[in-house]
Design a protein around this motif. Structure first.
Motif, PDB file in Angstrom:
ATOM      1  N   HIS A  52       0.847  -1.279  -0.158  1.00 20.39           N
ATOM      2  CA  HIS A  52      -0.228   0.007   0.022  1.00 20.39           C
ATOM      3  C   HIS A  52       0.809   1.255   0.012  1.00 20.39           C
ATOM      4  N   TYR A  53       1.906   0.987  -0.766  1.00 23.56           N
ATOM      5  CA  TYR A  53       2.953   2.291  -0.860  1.00 23.56           C
ATOM      6  C   TYR A  53       3.576   2.708   0.399  1.00 23.56           C
ATOM      7  N   ASP A  54       3.007   2.841   1.399  1.00 32.77           N
ATOM      8  CA  ASP A  54       3.740   3.218   2.788  1.00 32.77           C
ATOM      9  C   ASP A  54       4.096   2.530   3.489  1.00 32.77           C
ATOM     10  N   TYR A  55       3.724   1.136   3.644  1.00 40.96           N
ATOM     11  CA  TYR A  55       4.436   0.211   4.478  1.00 40.96           C
ATOM     12  C   TYR A  55       5.318  -0.819   3.532  1.00 40.96           C
ATOM     13  N   THR A  56       6.424  -1.165   4.600  1.00 46.63           N
ATOM     14  CA  THR A  56       7.558  -2.199   3.865  1.00 46.63           C
ATOM     15  C   THR A  56       7.658  -2.960   5.026  1.00 46.63           C
ATOM     16  N   LEU A  57       8.334  -4.327   4.520  1.00 42.29           N
ATOM     17  CA  LEU A  57       8.638  -5.486   5.297  1.00 42.29           C
ATOM     18  C   LEU A  57       9.811  -6.012   4.947  1.00 42.29           C
TER      19      LEU A  57
ATOM     20  N   PHE B 152       9.862  -3.969   9.994  1.00 44.52           N
ATOM     21  CA  PHE B 152       8.663  -3.250   9.401  1.00 44.52           C
ATOM     22  C   PHE B 152       8.886  -1.815   9.456  1.00 44.52           C
ATOM     23  N   GLY B 153       8.615  -1.037   8.268  1.00 49.86           N
ATOM     24  CA  GLY B 153       8.648   0.328   8.172  1.00 49.86           C
ATOM     25  C   GLY B 153       7.463   1.233   7.519  1.00 49.86           C
ATOM     26  N   TYR B 154       7.229   2.289   8.199  1.00 49.79           N
ATOM     27  CA  TYR B 154       6.022   3.157   7.690  1.00 49.79           C
ATOM     28  C   TYR B 154       6.689   4.484   6.981  1.00 49.79           C
TER      29      TYR B 154
END
Length: 365
Positions: free
Chosen positions: A255-260, A292-294
Motif C-alpha cells: 500500500h505504498y506506505d508500508y514495507t517489510l 517493518f517500516g512506515y
C-alpha cells in the motif's frame, strides 16, 4: 542469458572467498581466539534484527557489516553508537564516517572501543613487611580498540559490488601488557533484477595476528601479590581464525506506505562448537531478522539468532537462542535507533540497551 551470467559471476566470487578462508585456516598449525570484541556488532538498527544484515546493509555502518554496502551511499554519513554491558561495568563505543568517491567507489573509516575503566590495582596494597597502605591502590583500564579502513567498488557485472577492510587492532591492559594486530576482511553484495539481495562477508581472511608486549616488571608484582599461585606469562601471540557470513534478504512494499524487510544470515565458523549445526570442519549459526517500516520514517525491528545446544546438568542438551527488538526513527537525514538485546541467550536476563545515531550530510546541502 544475462541473469545466468550474473549468477555465475556471483557463484565464482563466493567460491573464491570460501577457498581463501579454508586454505588459510588449515595452513595454521595453532588455533587461538582473540579480538572477540570485534564480533559484538554495531548499529542499533542491525542489532535489533539479530545482526542479519550482511545482504542489505547500505549505509555508513556497512564498513563493519559488509564494506560492499558502502556503494549505496549518496552522500557523506556519520554514525555513533554507545552501549553498556555487565551492569555498566564495560562500555562499548563506536564511531564511523563514510563517503562516496564517485559513482563507482566509496571509502569509510570506523573506530570501536570496548573497555572496562577504573579497575582497582591492589597488587601493592601490602608491602614487604605486611603493612596495609590504601594509598598504594591505583586505577587502571583494560581497553580494546579496532580501527577499520574500508574501500568499496562496483564490479563490471550489474548489481555486483565488493569491499575490503583493513583492520588495526590495539589492546591495552593497564601497564601490564599491550598488543598490536592487523587483519583483512572481504565482502561482496549482489542485487538481482527482482530485488532479492545476497551478501557474503569473510572476516579475518588472512587470520588477524596479534603480537603482545608484556611488561615483566609489572607482571612480577601480580605474581608476588598472590602467594603459591604460580601465574604464568600469557601467550605473546594470538590468531583470530576466519569467519564467513552469508546473507539473503528481500524487501516488500504494501500500500505504498508500508514495507517489510526479511533477512536471513548463516554465520559460519571453521571449528566445532555448540552452534546448532556443528561438525569437525565448521559450525553454522543462523540468524533471522525483520524490519517493518512506515513511510520510510518509523521502523519496528525484531530478530532471533545465536542458537546454541547447551549441555545441561543431567547431560541433556537444550536449544537456546538470543532474541532482540528495536525501534527507529528517521527524519530529514537524521536517524535515531534503539535496540533491546540479550548479550547471551533468553535463559539469562542480561539485557542491554543500545543507542545509535546516523547523520546524512545531505541535510547540510
Amino acid at each position: 542469458m544475462c541473469i545466468f551470467v550474473k549468477n555465475l559471476q556471483l557463484k565464482r566470487v563466493i567460491t573464491i572467498l570460501i577457498c581463501i578462508i579454508t586454505s588459510t585456516v588449515f595452513s595454521q598449525t595453532v588455533r587461538k581466539y582473540s579480538n572477540e570484541f570485534m564480533n559484538i556488532g554495531v548499529d542499533a538498527a542491525a542489532l535489533g534484527m539479530s545482526s542479519a544484515v550482511t545482504a542489505q546493509t547500505a549505509d555508513v555502518n556497512s564498513g563493519y557489516w559488509n564494506p560492499a554496502g558502502l556503494l549505496n551511499l549518496e552522500d557523506n554519513q556519520l554514525a555513533l553508537m554507545h552501549s553498556s554491558y555487565f551492569a555498566s561495568i564495560a562500555n562499548y563505543d563506536y564511531a564511523a564516517y563514510a563517503m562516496p568517491l564517485d559513482d563507482r567507489s566509496a571509502v569509510g573509516i570506523s573506530l570501536i572501543r570496548f573497555a572496562v575503566d577504573d579497575i582497582l590495582n591492589t597488587t601493592q596494597l601490602i608491602d614487604d613487611q605486611g603493612n596495609i597502605n590504601y594509598d598504594r591502590i591505583s586505577l587502571f583500564s583494560t581497553a580494546d580498540y579496532g580501527l577499520t579502513f574500508s574501500y568499496a567498488r562496483k564490479l563490471p557485472v550489474e548489481g555486483l559490488n565488493y569491499g575490503v577492510n583493513a583492520k588495526v587492532i590495539r589492546r591495552i591492559i593497564g601497564n601490564f601488557a599491550s598488543s598490536w594486530g592487523f587483519g583483512l576482511d572481504l565482502g561482496v553484495q549482489f542485487e538481482s533484477s527482482n530485488n532479492w539481495k545476497f551478501g557474503v562477508m569473510a572476516r579475518d581472511i588472512t587470520t588477524t595476528f596479534n603480537a603482545w608486549s608484556i611488561n615483566k616488571d609489572e607482571f612480577a608484582k601480580v605474581q608476588n601479590a598472590v602467594e603459591g599461585q604460580n601465574q604464568e606469562l600469557p601467550e605473546t601471540t594470538e590468531i583470530t581464525i576466519p569467519k564467513l557470513q552469508i546473507g539473503i534478504s528481500k524487501k516488500m512494499t504494501f500500500h505504498y506506505d508500508y514495507t517489510l524487510e526479511t533477512a536471513l544470515n548463516l554465520n559460519v565458523r571453521f571449528e566445532q562448537n555448540n552452534d546448532v549445526f556443528s561438525s569437525s570442519f565448521a559450525s553454522v549459526n543462523p540468524a533471522l531478522g525483520f524490519e517493518f517500516g512506515y513511510i520510510d520514517m518509523v521502523y519496528l525491528r525484531t530478530g532471533v539468532g545465536n542458537f546454541q545446544n547447551e549441555l545441561q546438568i543431567d547431560n541433556t542438551e537444550q536449544l537456546t537462542f538470543q532474541p532482540s527488538f528495536g525501534v527507529g526513527f528517521k527524519y530529514n537525514g537524521i536517524q535515531i535507533d534503539y535496540a533491546f538485546t540479550d548479550i547471551g541467550d533468553q535463559s539469562v536476563a542480561l539485557y542491554s540497551n543500545v543507542f545509535s545515531l546516523k547523520l546524512d550530510f545531505s541535510i547540510f546541502r
